[in-house]
Enzyme design. Structure first.
Site, PDB file in Angstrom:
ATOM      1  N   CYS A  75      91.247  -2.353  -0.605  1.00 11.00           N
ATOM      2  CA  CYS A  75      91.506  -0.920  -0.763  1.00 11.00           C
ATOM      3  C   CYS A  75      90.511  -0.158  -1.610  1.00 11.00           C
ATOM      4  CB  CYS A  75      92.932  -0.717  -1.237  1.00 11.00           C
ATOM      5  SG  CYS A  75      94.074  -1.162   0.083  1.00 11.00           S
TER       6      CYS A  75
ATOM      7  N   ASN B  72      93.435   5.957  -6.236  1.00 14.35           N
ATOM      8  CA  ASN B  72      92.644   4.727  -6.130  1.00 14.35           C
ATOM      9  C   ASN B  72      91.252   4.922  -6.730  1.00 14.35           C
ATOM     10  OD1 ASN B  72      94.600   3.141  -5.068  1.00 14.35           O
ATOM     11  ND2 ASN B  72      93.655   2.836  -3.068  1.00 14.35           N
TER      12      ASN B  72
ATOM     13  N   LEU C 136      91.890  -1.737 -17.697  1.00 11.76           N
ATOM     14  CA  LEU C 136      90.756  -1.763 -18.618  1.00 11.76           C
ATOM     15  C   LEU C 136      90.281  -3.206 -18.823  1.00 11.76           C
ATOM     16  CD1 LEU C 136      91.753   0.865 -21.362  1.00 11.76           C
ATOM     17  CD2 LEU C 136      89.965   1.081 -19.619  1.00 11.76           C
TER      18      LEU C 136
HETATM   19  P1  NAD Z   1      96.724  -5.252   7.153  1.00  5.92           P
HETATM   20  O1  NAD Z   1      95.409  -5.353   7.806  1.00  5.92           O
HETATM   21  O2  NAD Z   1      97.189  -6.349   6.256  1.00  5.92           O
HETATM   22  O3  NAD Z   1      97.869  -5.055   8.264  1.00  5.92           O
HETATM   23  C1  NAD Z   1      97.797  -4.144   9.287  1.00  5.92           C
HETATM   24  C2  NAD Z   1      98.684  -4.635  10.419  1.00  5.92           C
HETATM   25  O4  NAD Z   1      98.758  -3.612  11.414  1.00  5.92           O
HETATM   26  C3  NAD Z   1      98.164  -5.888  11.122  1.00  5.92           C
HETATM   27  O5  NAD Z   1      99.164  -6.888  11.150  1.00  5.92           O
HETATM   28  C4  NAD Z   1      97.801  -5.391  12.523  1.00  5.92           C
HETATM   29  O6  NAD Z   1      97.978  -6.356  13.535  1.00  5.92           O
HETATM   30  C5  NAD Z   1      98.770  -4.239  12.691  1.00  5.92           C
HETATM   31  N1  NAD Z   1      98.394  -3.263  13.722  1.00  5.92           N
HETATM   32  C6  NAD Z   1      97.161  -2.795  14.028  1.00  5.92           C
HETATM   33  N2  NAD Z   1      97.240  -1.903  15.047  1.00  5.92           N
HETATM   34  C7  NAD Z   1      98.551  -1.791  15.372  1.00  5.92           C
HETATM   35  C8  NAD Z   1      99.275  -1.004  16.319  1.00  5.92           C
HETATM   36  N3  NAD Z   1      98.655  -0.151  17.109  1.00  5.92           N
HETATM   37  N4  NAD Z   1     100.610  -1.154  16.385  1.00  5.92           N
HETATM   38  C9  NAD Z   1     101.257  -2.029  15.572  1.00  5.92           C
HETATM   39  N5  NAD Z   1     100.628  -2.790  14.659  1.00  5.92           N
HETATM   40  C10 NAD Z   1      99.289  -2.672  14.546  1.00  5.92           C
HETATM   41  O7  NAD Z   1      96.719  -3.864   6.357  1.00  5.92           O
HETATM   42  P2  NAD Z   1      97.354  -3.556   4.922  1.00  5.92           P
HETATM   43  O8  NAD Z   1      96.562  -4.191   3.847  1.00  5.92           O
HETATM   44  O9  NAD Z   1      98.824  -3.778   4.991  1.00  5.92           O
HETATM   45  O10 NAD Z   1      97.068  -1.991   4.834  1.00  5.92           O
HETATM   46  C11 NAD Z   1      97.723  -1.074   5.679  1.00  5.92           C
HETATM   47  C12 NAD Z   1      97.441   0.321   5.164  1.00  5.92           C
HETATM   48  O11 NAD Z   1      98.063   0.506   3.883  1.00  5.92           O
HETATM   49  C13 NAD Z   1      95.964   0.646   4.929  1.00  5.92           C
HETATM   50  O12 NAD Z   1      95.729   1.985   5.240  1.00  5.92           O
HETATM   51  C14 NAD Z   1      95.766   0.410   3.452  1.00  5.92           C
HETATM   52  O13 NAD Z   1      94.709   1.166   2.909  1.00  5.92           O
HETATM   53  C15 NAD Z   1      97.092   0.873   2.894  1.00  5.92           C
HETATM   54  N6  NAD Z   1      97.487   0.230   1.645  1.00  5.92           N
HETATM   55  C16 NAD Z   1      97.288  -1.095   1.470  1.00  5.92           C
HETATM   56  C17 NAD Z   1      97.701  -1.707   0.287  1.00  5.92           C
HETATM   57  C18 NAD Z   1      97.467  -3.172   0.049  1.00  5.92           C
HETATM   58  O14 NAD Z   1      97.698  -3.621  -1.064  1.00  5.92           O
HETATM   59  N7  NAD Z   1      97.023  -3.953   1.010  1.00  5.92           N
HETATM   60  C19 NAD Z   1      98.348  -0.953  -0.696  1.00  5.92           C
HETATM   61  C20 NAD Z   1      98.558   0.417  -0.453  1.00  5.92           C
HETATM   62  C21 NAD Z   1      98.123   1.001   0.706  1.00  5.92           C
HETATM   63  C1  UGA Z   2      95.096  -1.307  -5.629  1.00  2.00           C
HETATM   64  C2  UGA Z   2      95.908  -0.302  -6.463  1.00  2.00           C
HETATM   65  O1  UGA Z   2      96.136  -0.837  -7.762  1.00  2.00           O
HETATM   66  C3  UGA Z   2      97.243   0.014  -5.797  1.00  2.00           C
HETATM   67  O2  UGA Z   2      97.924   1.013  -6.547  1.00  2.00           O
HETATM   68  C4  UGA Z   2      96.985   0.530  -4.391  1.00  2.00           C
HETATM   69  O3  UGA Z   2      98.193   0.744  -3.711  1.00  2.00           O
HETATM   70  C5  UGA Z   2      96.173  -0.492  -3.628  1.00  2.00           C
HETATM   71  O4  UGA Z   2      94.928  -0.760  -4.328  1.00  2.00           O
HETATM   72  C6  UGA Z   2      95.808  -0.003  -2.267  1.00  2.00           C
HETATM   73  O5  UGA Z   2      95.652   1.176  -2.047  1.00  2.00           O
HETATM   74  O6  UGA Z   2      95.667  -0.882  -1.443  1.00  2.00           O
HETATM   75  P1  UGA Z   2      95.133  -3.939  -5.247  1.00  2.00           P
HETATM   76  O7  UGA Z   2      93.785  -3.709  -4.657  1.00  2.00           O
HETATM   77  O8  UGA Z   2      96.121  -4.722  -4.475  1.00  2.00           O
HETATM   78  O9  UGA Z   2      95.830  -2.524  -5.576  1.00  2.00           O
HETATM   79  O10 UGA Z   2      94.982  -4.671  -6.650  1.00  2.00           O
HETATM   80  P2  UGA Z   2      94.574  -4.196  -8.126  1.00  2.00           P
HETATM   81  O11 UGA Z   2      95.448  -4.878  -9.073  1.00  2.00           O
HETATM   82  O12 UGA Z   2      94.453  -2.738  -8.221  1.00  2.00           O
HETATM   83  O13 UGA Z   2      93.110  -4.819  -8.265  1.00  2.00           O
HETATM   84  C7  UGA Z   2      92.021  -4.325  -7.525  1.00  2.00           C
HETATM   85  C8  UGA Z   2      90.743  -4.980  -8.017  1.00  2.00           C
HETATM   86  O14 UGA Z   2      90.394  -4.506  -9.312  1.00  2.00           O
HETATM   87  C9  UGA Z   2      90.833  -6.493  -8.123  1.00  2.00           C
HETATM   88  O15 UGA Z   2      89.608  -7.046  -7.676  1.00  2.00           O
HETATM   89  C10 UGA Z   2      91.007  -6.742  -9.611  1.00  2.00           C
HETATM   90  O16 UGA Z   2      90.521  -7.984 -10.026  1.00  2.00           O
HETATM   91  C11 UGA Z   2      90.189  -5.599 -10.191  1.00  2.00           C
HETATM   92  N1  UGA Z   2      90.617  -5.177 -11.547  1.00  2.00           N
HETATM   93  C12 UGA Z   2      91.857  -4.652 -11.737  1.00  2.00           C
HETATM   94  C13 UGA Z   2      89.728  -5.262 -12.604  1.00  2.00           C
HETATM   95  O17 UGA Z   2      88.570  -5.728 -12.447  1.00  2.00           O
HETATM   96  N2  UGA Z   2      90.121  -4.826 -13.837  1.00  2.00           N
HETATM   97  C14 UGA Z   2      91.350  -4.302 -14.059  1.00  2.00           C
HETATM   98  O18 UGA Z   2      91.634  -3.909 -15.215  1.00  2.00           O
HETATM   99  C15 UGA Z   2      92.241  -4.205 -12.990  1.00  2.00           C
END
Ligand code: NAD
Ligand code: UGA
Length: 436
Positions: free
Chosen positions: A261, A209, A251
């Site tokens: 994130c 990330n 890019l």
């Molecule tokens: P989110 O906030 O959308 O969802 C988290 C969920 O967990 C909520 O629905 C909440 O109610 C639930 N929760 C909290 N405490 C709990 C418990 N004790 N038992 C059961 N449920 C519980 O979070 P998210 O965006 O899905 O992210 C989750 C994790 O994955 C984070 O660590 C994040 O960094 C990582 N991650 C997120 C993304 C993304 O695109 N959002 C991508 C990759 C990794």
């Molecule tokens: C990002 C990573 O791309 C995922 O691989 C990772 O799993 C995730 O974070 C996470 O850990 O939650 P996400 O944040 O959902 O995913 O979306 P991206 O497409 O990565 O965009 C992130 C931000 O960067 C957005 O605000 C987007 O507009 C911006 N961005 C993206 C740019 O400004 N330029 C780019 O070329 C690409």
């Protein structure tokens, strides 16, 4: 058919649950948020994600996916428990692990058979070992378990495709049996599988990330240099991208990265380094460059309006942190709206999807349900989120509705030459015109 429990039905949990069910496993998805679970039982999704609704409904109908708030019910018969709860920023930028800790303790109390606990949440290095300690300490009677790290790399807006076709699957565990079983679970995804130790797997996620965020901050810095010297950053990025060592992705210059994130993960990585008495000059610059983008966009729009926002109405095209999501966590639109309001402007906003989620983040912004209605009487528009529908707007109509034809395109979605020919006072990011 494996039996899987997914803990947390947010962006990652619901996609993980639905996708594993679609691969033929039996999945019980659990959340402590009763409303979310009640809604899911009625077929109402907790988030906006293209394709999710159909995927969930198909797997619920097939009897492979169900929802509960009860750990006892979710863990009954489960061989695997995925933790997918939030890890937001704490007060000093550290990852707040309270939800992970609570999930681990609940698993420990309710598990009745050997279990592989797989952490999908993004967690600081060492968390896997810490989770194992929590589970061990909270178990009523000792039942064998193993903690494996399996970080998630999906992006919001393309989450299902990303989950189903990942670039790689990373598995962190020195327990060969557990790592092998988790690898087996992921075999249908046909991605390269990297098996390593827990801490290395946790670090791969943060480093990935942080690298992507660095790439975006880099191109944004290059964009400013392009603009000053008359080069076009879109073409520069395309030209760079053909080099496989650089790659064409991430890019796109613009308003920088936001979301749930990159902001918290870059900060948490810097925090982890600080705790080890290390400095992080690159990560610090990556963050500084990023947050300056939002301020610079407001300043440039102000210049286009003659140096003041007093008495002016500005329309924001797009509010979500990126296209194809309703997620407003650390969306650039929030800072931009705040700066505009502080400078004396009235602010309106339109987003195709994130209108409800945006409201609590910007109570003083007038959120309007139609882009043309929003443009009516505005002194300027700022393109904040590159939704496809903005590329298809009837710009002649928009021009007729605006008080003055000013557009600051923070995502480079329009063609500068065409905009000029149409009579717009148009500015975008890093696209000098000296050479054309
Ligand atoms: P989110 O906030 O959308 O969802 C988290 C969920 O967990 C909520 O629905 C909440 O109610 C639930 N929760 C909290 N405490 C709990 C418990 N004790 N038992 C059961 N449920 C519980 O979070 P998210 O965006 O899905 O992210 C989750 C994790 O994955 C984070 O660590 C994040 O960094 C990582 N991650 C997120 C993304 C993304 O695109 N959002 C991508 C990759 C990794
Ligand atoms: C990002 C990573 O791309 C995922 O691989 C990772 O799993 C995730 O974070 C996470 O850990 O939650 P996400 O944040 O959902 O995913 O979306 P991206 O497409 O990565 O965009 C992130 C931000 O960067 C957005 O605000 C987007 O507009 C911006 N961005 C993206 C740019 O400004 N330029 C780019 O070329 C690409």
């Amino acid at each position: 058919m494996k039996q899987i429990c997914v803990i947390g039905v947010g962006y990652v949990g619901i996609v993980t649950g639905a996708c594993f069910a679609d691969l033929g496993n039996k999945v019980v998805a659990l959340d402590v948020n009763e409303q979310r679970i009640a809604n899911l039982k009625k077929g109402i999704m907790p988030i906006y994600e293209p394709g999710l609704d159909e995927l969930v409904k198909r797997n619920v109908s097939a009897g492979r996916l169900s929802f509960t708030t009860s750990y006892q019910e979710a863990l009954k018969g489960a061989e695997y428990a995925f933790i997918a709860v939030g890890t937001p920023s704490g007060v000093e930028g550290e990852a707040d692990l309270q939800y992970v800790a609570a999930a681990a303790a609940s698993i420990a109390k309710e598990m009745t058979a050997p279990l592989i606990i797989i952490n999908k949440s993004t967690v600081p290095i060492g968390t896997g070992d810490w989770v194992a300690d929590i589970v061990r300490g909270a178990q009523g009677k000792p039942i064998p378990f193993s903690v494996v790290s399996c970080p998630e790399f999906l992006r919001e807006g393309s989450a299902i495709g990303d989950f189903m076709s990942p670039h790689r699957t990373v598995i962190g565990s020195l327990d060969k049996d557990a790592a092998g079983k988790v690898a087996h679970l992921h075999l249908p995804l046909r991605a390269p599988i990297v098996i390593t130790d827990l801490r290395t797997a946790e670090m791969i996620k943060y480093a990935s990330n942080a690298f992507l965020a660095t790439k975006i901050s880099f191109i944004n810095e290059v964009a400013d240099i392009c603009e000053a010297l008359g080069a076009d950053v879109k073409e520069v990025a395309a030209g760079m991208g053909y080099d496989a060592r650089i790659g064409k992705y991430f890019l796109d210059a613009g308003l920088g990265w936001g979301g749930s994130c990159f902001p918290k993960d870059v900060q948490a990585l810097a925090y982890m380094a600080k705790e080890q008495s290390l400095t992080t000059p690159i990560l610090d610059s990556v963050m500084n460059v990023n947050y300056d983008r939002r301020k610079a966009a407001v300043k440039r729009t102000e210049e286009m309006l003659g140096g003041s926002f007093k008495g002016k109405t500005i329309g924001l095209l797009g509010l979500a942190f990126k296209e194809n999501t309703d997620d407003m966590r650390d969306a650039p639109s929030i800072d931009i709206a705040t700066e505009l309001l502080e400078a004396g402007a009235k602010v309106r906003g339109y987003d195709p999807v994130a209108f409800e989620t945006a409201r609590p983040h910007m109570p003083a912004v007038d959120i309007i349900g139609d882009p043309y209605e929003m443009a009516k009487g505005c002194d300027a528009l700022i393109v904040v989120t590159p939704w496809n529908e903005f590329k298809q707007l009837d710009l002649e109509k928009v021009k007729g509705l605006l008080k003055s034809p000013v557009i600051f395109d923070g995502r480079n979605i329009y063609d500068p030459k065409a905009m000029k020919e149409m009579g717009f006072n148009y500015r975008s990011i890093g696209r000098g015109t000296n050479g054309k």
